[in-house]
Design an enzyme around this catalytic site. Sequence first.
Site, mmCIF file in Angstrom:
data_model
loop_
_atom_site.group_PDB
_atom_site.id
_atom_site.type_symbol
_atom_site.label_atom_id
_atom_site.label_comp_id
_atom_site.label_asym_id
_atom_site.label_seq_id
_atom_site.Cartn_x
_atom_site.Cartn_y
_atom_site.Cartn_z
ATOM 1 N N GLY A 84 37.586 41.027 31.201
ATOM 2 C CA GLY A 84 38.903 40.596 30.741
ATOM 3 C C GLY A 84 39.973 41.313 31.530
ATOM 4 N N GLY A 86 42.084 43.861 32.240
ATOM 5 C CA GLY A 86 42.248 45.229 31.767
ATOM 6 C C GLY A 86 43.548 45.869 32.194
ATOM 7 N N ARG A 87 44.187 45.309 33.215
ATOM 8 C CA ARG A 87 45.482 45.840 33.654
ATOM 9 C C ARG A 87 46.376 44.725 34.189
ATOM 10 N NH1 ARG A 87 44.919 48.728 39.530
ATOM 11 N NH2 ARG A 87 43.384 47.340 40.452
ATOM 12 N N LYS A 107 50.216 42.616 37.597
ATOM 13 C CA LYS A 107 49.020 43.440 37.762
ATOM 14 C C LYS A 107 49.442 44.903 37.801
ATOM 15 C CE LYS A 107 45.013 43.975 40.827
ATOM 16 N NZ LYS A 107 44.335 43.430 42.034
ATOM 17 N N GLY A 120 45.352 50.920 32.571
ATOM 18 C CA GLY A 120 46.027 49.649 32.807
ATOM 19 C C GLY A 120 47.078 49.698 33.893
ATOM 20 N N ARG A 177 37.945 31.707 36.457
ATOM 21 C CA ARG A 177 36.908 32.274 37.298
ATOM 22 C C ARG A 177 35.529 31.772 36.864
ATOM 23 N NH1 ARG A 177 39.570 37.640 38.186
ATOM 24 N NH2 ARG A 177 41.527 37.538 37.037
ATOM 25 N N ASP A 246 33.434 37.488 38.534
ATOM 26 C CA ASP A 246 34.773 37.494 37.945
ATOM 27 C C ASP A 246 35.856 37.451 39.010
ATOM 28 O OD1 ASP A 246 33.479 40.211 38.142
ATOM 29 O OD2 ASP A 246 35.579 40.828 38.000
ATOM 30 N N ASN A 247 35.469 37.553 40.289
ATOM 31 C CA ASN A 247 36.442 37.489 41.374
ATOM 32 C C ASN A 247 36.350 36.194 42.167
ATOM 33 O OD1 ASN A 247 37.381 40.042 40.734
ATOM 34 N ND2 ASN A 247 36.009 41.075 42.162
ATOM 35 N N ASP A 256 41.874 38.804 43.940
ATOM 36 C CA ASP A 256 41.421 40.180 43.743
ATOM 37 C C ASP A 256 41.108 40.885 45.061
ATOM 38 O OD1 ASP A 256 41.858 40.249 41.070
ATOM 39 O OD2 ASP A 256 39.847 39.645 40.512
#
Length: 481
Positions: A84, A86-87, A107, A120, A177, A246-247, A256
Site C-alpha cells: 500500500g 506507505g509514503r 510522494k 512516510g 499495478r 507493485d512497481n 517508481d
Amino acid sequence: MDAHKGWNLQQSYTELPDAFYTKTTPSEVENPELVLYNEGLAEKLGLPTKLDPDIFGGNAVPEGSEPIAQAYAGHQFGHLTMLGDGRAVLLGEQITPEDERFDIQLKGSGRTPFSRGGDGRATLGPMLREYIISEAMHGLGIPTNRSLAVATTGEYVQREDLLPGAVLTRAASSHLRIGTFQYAAGLQDHEQLKALADYAIERHAPDLLHSENPYLSFFEKVIDRQASLIAQWQLVGFIHGVMNTDNMTISGETIDYGPCAFMDTYNPKTVFSSIDRQGRYAYMNQPPIGAWNLARFAETLLPLFHGNQEAAVEMAQEAHAKYEESYHAYWLKGMRAKLGMVTAEEQDQPLIEDLLEMMEKNEADYTNTFRALTLGSPNETSLYGKPAFTNWYKQWQARLERQETSDNEVQVLMKKSNPSIIPRNHRVEEALEAAVEEGDFSVVKQLLSVLEDPYAYTEEQEAYTELPDSGDQPYRTFCGT
C-alpha cells in the site's frame, strides 16, 4: 492569483469498494518551498504556471481533492507482501483541457495506514532523482509517470544521516499495478476483484468493455503494453532496478524510479540496485521478469476468465505465451531502426547480436556506440580498428545498400532511434550533489533542459555525451526509503 485555479479534480477510484483505499491527509511540514516546477506538464494538465507551495508540501490540498492512500500487494524479489502507499497520497484525478485523466500524487507526504513503521517521508536527493529520470524517460518517448514538482519541507529526515526532506508531486495515467490485482485476489471476494477489473478496463481500455471476454482481452492488452515498454527500456539501456509486481503498471507506464539508472558500458549483467545482490533485475533479466510478473497477473484474473478453473488456466497460458513473441518483435523492430534498417531480412538479428557481442567483449559504451554509428563516425567507438568490427561494419553497410533508402533517410531514422544523450549517472550525481549539498538547483535545471529532447544532437548536448572517469564504477543506486 488563486492558488487553486486550474484544479479540476475527480476521484473515480473511491467508487471502488473501501478495501482498496484509505482516506488520509498529507502531513504538514514546517516550511514548504517549491524548488522545481514542470511548467510544460502543468500546461498540459491545465494548471497555472505558478502554484501555492503549501499544496506541493502537503500543508494544503487543492479544491476538489479527497486524499487517499491506495492499497496493493507485491512480489518483492519474489516474495508476496501486502503493501500500500506507505509514503504517498493520491490527491485526485486531474481532468485536463483535452479531457484526459491523470492521477496527481504526493510522494514523501508523511505516514499513512500502510506505512508499516516507516516515517512516510522522503529526502531531497531521491525525489530530485526521480524527477530527472522520469522526465528523461518522457523525453526519450518511453511511457512513464511524470514529475510535476519538488518541494523542500524545511525539515530534516533521519536516514543513515540527517538529510533535507522533500515531497515529489507526480502525474500518471493511473497508479493501478499488477500488485493492486494481487491485493484484490487476496481479498478472496469475487465481486471486489470484478469491480477492480471493470474499473481498470473502463479507465485504460474502454474499447474492450463489449468484447467477447473483456477480462481476457484486457490481459492480452496489458501483455502487449508490458512487452513494448520493456523492449523500449532495453533499447536505450535503462535498468529499472526493482521490477517487483507493485512497481509494474496496468497502463504500461514506467513508475517508481528508485534504484534505476542507464548503462554506460554495455554489459547484460549490469545491476545498479544496492539491494539486488543476486542480479534478479539485471539488464538481461528484465524481459523474463516481465513474463514472470505477467504470470502473477494472470493468476489474479483466472476467476474472471472462465468459471471452470482448467479452462481459465488454459486461456491464461495461451495468452501469456504471446508475451515473448511480442517482446521480441518490439525489440527487433527497435534495433533495426537503431541501425537504419527500414526493411526486414532474415540475417538482421545475427548482425545485431554480433554487434552487441563485440560491444560487450570490448566494454563499449552503449549509447555512444550507436551515436557514433548514427553520425557516420565509427572511428569514435572503442571498437574501431578491430578486425571483427571492420568486418561487421562492411556487412552492415552492404545491408543498408540493399534497401531503397537514401543515406539521409537512414540517418534521420537512426537519429530518431538513438538518443544523443541519456542522464549519465555521473551527471545525475553531480546535479544532486549541487542541489542537496549546496542548495544550487541550476545544475539540475540545466541537465533537465538538455534532456528535454535527447534526439536533438545539438552542440549543447556534446558535453553530456562524455563518459565518467573509470574510477566512478561500479555505480550503485538506492531506493531512497
